[in-house]
Design a protein around this motif. Sequence first.
Motif, PDB file in Angstrom:
ATOM      1  N   VAL A 170      39.716  42.554  39.037  1.00  0.00           N
ATOM      2  CA  VAL A 170      40.648  43.668  38.983  1.00  0.00           C
ATOM      3  C   VAL A 170      39.994  44.786  38.181  1.00  0.00           C
ATOM      4  N   HIS A 171      39.738  45.919  38.834  1.00  0.00           N
ATOM      5  CA  HIS A 171      39.098  47.064  38.191  1.00  0.00           C
ATOM      6  C   HIS A 171      40.077  48.235  38.173  1.00  0.00           C
ATOM      7  N   CYS A 172      41.094  48.121  37.367  1.00  0.00           N
ATOM      8  CA  CYS A 172      42.079  49.191  37.232  1.00  0.00           C
ATOM      9  C   CYS A 172      42.883  48.926  35.968  1.00  0.00           C
ATOM     10  N   THR A 173      43.750  49.845  35.628  1.00  0.00           N
ATOM     11  CA  THR A 173      44.573  49.709  34.428  1.00  0.00           C
ATOM     12  C   THR A 173      45.989  49.336  34.826  1.00  0.00           C
ATOM     13  N   TRP A 174      46.468  48.216  34.311  1.00  0.00           N
ATOM     14  CA  TRP A 174      47.822  47.753  34.578  1.00  0.00           C
ATOM     15  C   TRP A 174      48.613  47.741  33.277  1.00  0.00           C
ATOM     16  N   ASP A 175      49.931  47.779  33.416  1.00  0.00           N
ATOM     17  CA  ASP A 175      50.776  47.479  32.269  1.00  0.00           C
ATOM     18  C   ASP A 175      51.064  45.985  32.273  1.00  0.00           C
ATOM     19  N   LEU A 176      51.615  45.503  31.179  1.00  0.00           N
ATOM     20  CA  LEU A 176      51.827  44.066  31.047  1.00  0.00           C
ATOM     21  C   LEU A 176      52.821  43.511  32.072  1.00  0.00           C
ATOM     22  N   PRO A 177      53.890  44.239  32.427  1.00  0.00           N
ATOM     23  CA  PRO A 177      54.772  43.726  33.488  1.00  0.00           C
ATOM     24  C   PRO A 177      54.056  43.517  34.823  1.00  0.00           C
ATOM     25  N   THR A 178      53.121  44.417  35.160  1.00  0.00           N
ATOM     26  CA  THR A 178      52.363  44.228  36.403  1.00  0.00           C
ATOM     27  C   THR A 178      51.506  42.978  36.320  1.00  0.00           C
ATOM     28  N   LEU A 179      50.875  42.758  35.155  1.00  0.00           N
ATOM     29  CA  LEU A 179      50.087  41.538  34.971  1.00  0.00           C
ATOM     30  C   LEU A 179      50.973  40.306  35.099  1.00  0.00           C
ATOM     31  N   GLY A 180      52.194  40.378  34.558  1.00  0.00           N
ATOM     32  CA  GLY A 180      53.108  39.245  34.670  1.00  0.00           C
ATOM     33  C   GLY A 180      53.476  38.949  36.110  1.00  0.00           C
ATOM     34  N   THR A 181      53.683  40.007  36.899  1.00  0.00           N
ATOM     35  CA  THR A 181      53.994  39.819  38.321  1.00  0.00           C
ATOM     36  C   THR A 181      52.798  39.241  39.068  1.00  0.00           C
ATOM     37  N   PHE A 182      51.615  39.781  38.788  1.00  0.00           N
ATOM     38  CA  PHE A 182      50.409  39.273  39.429  1.00  0.00           C
ATOM     39  C   PHE A 182      50.165  37.812  39.076  1.00  0.00           C
ATOM     40  N   ALA A 183      50.570  37.414  37.871  1.00  0.00           N
ATOM     41  CA  ALA A 183      50.350  36.036  37.428  1.00  0.00           C
ATOM     42  C   ALA A 183      51.049  35.036  38.342  1.00  0.00           C
ATOM     43  N   LEU A 184      52.177  35.437  38.956  1.00  0.00           N
ATOM     44  CA  LEU A 184      52.881  34.530  39.870  1.00  0.00           C
ATOM     45  C   LEU A 184      52.023  34.205  41.089  1.00  0.00           C
ATOM     46  N   TYR A 185      51.200  35.142  41.504  1.00  0.00           N
ATOM     47  CA  TYR A 185      50.251  34.885  42.591  1.00  0.00           C
ATOM     48  C   TYR A 185      49.030  34.128  42.045  1.00  0.00           C
ATOM     49  N   LEU A 186      48.604  34.509  40.844  1.00  0.00           N
ATOM     50  CA  LEU A 186      47.432  33.887  40.243  1.00  0.00           C
ATOM     51  C   LEU A 186      47.613  32.383  40.100  1.00  0.00           C
ATOM     52  N   GLY A 187      48.809  31.948  39.723  1.00  0.00           N
ATOM     53  CA  GLY A 187      49.055  30.535  39.527  1.00  0.00           C
ATOM     54  C   GLY A 187      48.957  29.711  40.796  1.00  0.00           C
ATOM     55  N   GLN A 188      49.055  30.365  41.953  1.00  0.00           N
ATOM     56  CA  GLN A 188      48.946  29.657  43.226  1.00  0.00           C
ATOM     57  C   GLN A 188      47.494  29.556  43.704  1.00  0.00           C
ATOM     58  N   MET A 189      46.573  30.215  43.004  1.00  0.00           N
ATOM     59  CA  MET A 189      45.160  30.168  43.370  1.00  0.00           C
ATOM     60  C   MET A 189      44.531  28.955  42.703  1.00  0.00           C
ATOM     61  N   SER A 190      44.879  27.783  43.182  1.00  0.00           N
ATOM     62  CA  SER A 190      44.527  26.535  42.514  1.00  0.00           C
ATOM     63  C   SER A 190      43.034  26.242  42.527  1.00  0.00           C
ATOM     64  N   ASN A 191      42.262  26.930  43.366  1.00  0.00           N
ATOM     65  CA  ASN A 191      40.813  26.721  43.415  1.00  0.00           C
ATOM     66  C   ASN A 191      40.034  27.889  42.818  1.00  0.00           C
ATOM     67  N   LEU A 192      40.713  28.730  42.038  1.00  0.00           N
ATOM     68  CA  LEU A 192      40.064  29.901  41.452  1.00  0.00           C
ATOM     69  C   LEU A 192      38.961  29.469  40.486  1.00  0.00           C
ATOM     70  N   GLN A 193      37.778  30.094  40.635  1.00  0.00           N
ATOM     71  CA  GLN A 193      36.633  29.768  39.791  1.00  0.00           C
ATOM     72  C   GLN A 193      36.212  30.933  38.906  1.00  0.00           C
ATOM     73  N   ARG A 194      36.473  32.154  39.368  1.00  0.00           N
ATOM     74  CA  ARG A 194      36.014  33.338  38.615  1.00  0.00           C
ATOM     75  C   ARG A 194      37.164  34.327  38.477  1.00  0.00           C
ATOM     76  N   LEU A 195      37.468  34.746  37.244  1.00  0.00           N
ATOM     77  CA  LEU A 195      38.581  35.661  36.988  1.00  0.00           C
ATOM     78  C   LEU A 195      38.110  36.799  36.101  1.00  0.00           C
ATOM     79  N   SER A 196      38.325  38.020  36.574  1.00  0.00           N
ATOM     80  CA  SER A 196      38.002  39.221  35.807  1.00  0.00           C
ATOM     81  C   SER A 196      39.287  39.994  35.592  1.00  0.00           C
TER      82      SER A 196
END
Length: 455
Positions: free
Chosen positions: A222-248
């Motif tokens: 992710v190459h942009c500026t988010w507020d914390l609520p946006t990060l919280g919303t994105f986290a709901l998708y992030l948690g479903q990426m069960s094979n994620l290996q690299r996170l920026s």
Amino acid sequence: LQLCSQCVVLHQDSFLSTLKMSIRTPPTLLELAAKRLLRDQASAIAALEYLPAELFPYLFVMAYRGGHRPQLLKAMHPPDHAPTRAMGLKAMLDALDVLLSQEVQTEVRPRRCKLRVLDLSNTGANFWDIQHPELLTDGTSDCAQLQPQHGAPLAPLEVFLDLNFNERDRDKFFMHIIQWAQQREGLLHLCCKALRISEVPFQRVRRVLDRVQLDCIQEVEVHCTWDLPTLGTFALYLGQMSNLQRLSLPDIDVLAEEDEEQEEEGDFSQFLSQMLRLWHLRELHMHSPSFFRGRLDQMLRCLQTPLDELSLTYCQRLTHSDLTHLFQCPNLRQLKILHLLGLSLADFSPEPLRVLLEAVAPTLQDLGLDNCGMADSQVEAILPVLSRCHQLRKFTISINNFPVATVEKLLRHTTGLRSLEVEVYPVPLECDGTQGTVNQERLALIRAELTGTLR
């Protein structure tokens, strides 16, 4: 030995790599075979049924780019499409439909239906800008090594697509591919292994994420500026990426109003709860993580597996307590790459960093301590363990205020590291001129001295 106005760089002779880049790569046998076929359009059309699948990408692209072999293109895909990028992609998908229909209608696969993997990653809407589309014929893709949440077997045809949101209307292109794949469920598997977001409203990204299989994603940037609520919303998708290996992770704007602190804490807790589900995470990059100030230990406790790579950049606001938890984290004991760029180590005890380097000495390959405000005493503390990092290939410690004596000590302690290829040091304090300039005469003398030390 190379010195510039900002740093001193030591590297191996690059003559061979430069020579290799200057030599034109000869055409492959597949390219030569495709060119030979295109000399006789009638023979090429007659031979389509018997050609190996490896030849089709080259033949298709050459015929398309040549623009004067319409009959061959008609034989390879439906003819009613204008030669544009979008129509070219549609033609390719239409051609795949023909192959998929043959899969259903015949028990024995025809010779020309060998396609197993269609790789559109790193191409996106610019499909025709690449040298050749990568069409693989063997079922050897690493998607088969993933662990699907639903336990369903992968389809005979795998289509790989990177979700790279870096321009307008890219979400429309992705939705077109996704809808095409969903209409052919059971015949193919759409695998999106990489997700990259650059200055695109998250609402547009959500439309696509709601339609893809998230457990295929292995890399998120992710190459942009988010507020914390946006990060919280994105986290709901992030948690479903069960094979994620690299996170920026991106820059996060933290709200300043006291009455919104409770809301922010809820968003942060939601983010942490989803991080706990990333059992395959190996690389973590955080840029300007000010929202972790005072609670970095909570983030570190969410790591489920040892990391191979950790990068923290522009994180001056982290507290001494944060740094202590960072250097003591048990899941950082097998690091291959450690970048702490812009981390404020001024007035911080060197012991926690020394202990971490001691633990990772057998595995560490790349160490960056640039712009960390390190003092000479802190460098002295890590010199013995630095000399035992025998796998180290790159070491950078630029934009720190060191005298030439400290730089010379670093050179002497890294002399025995046979794998070391690149070292980057700050220009010594003795070279400082007036008004922030560099005394070039003094720099030349120090260059000669350090070169002698290196030899």
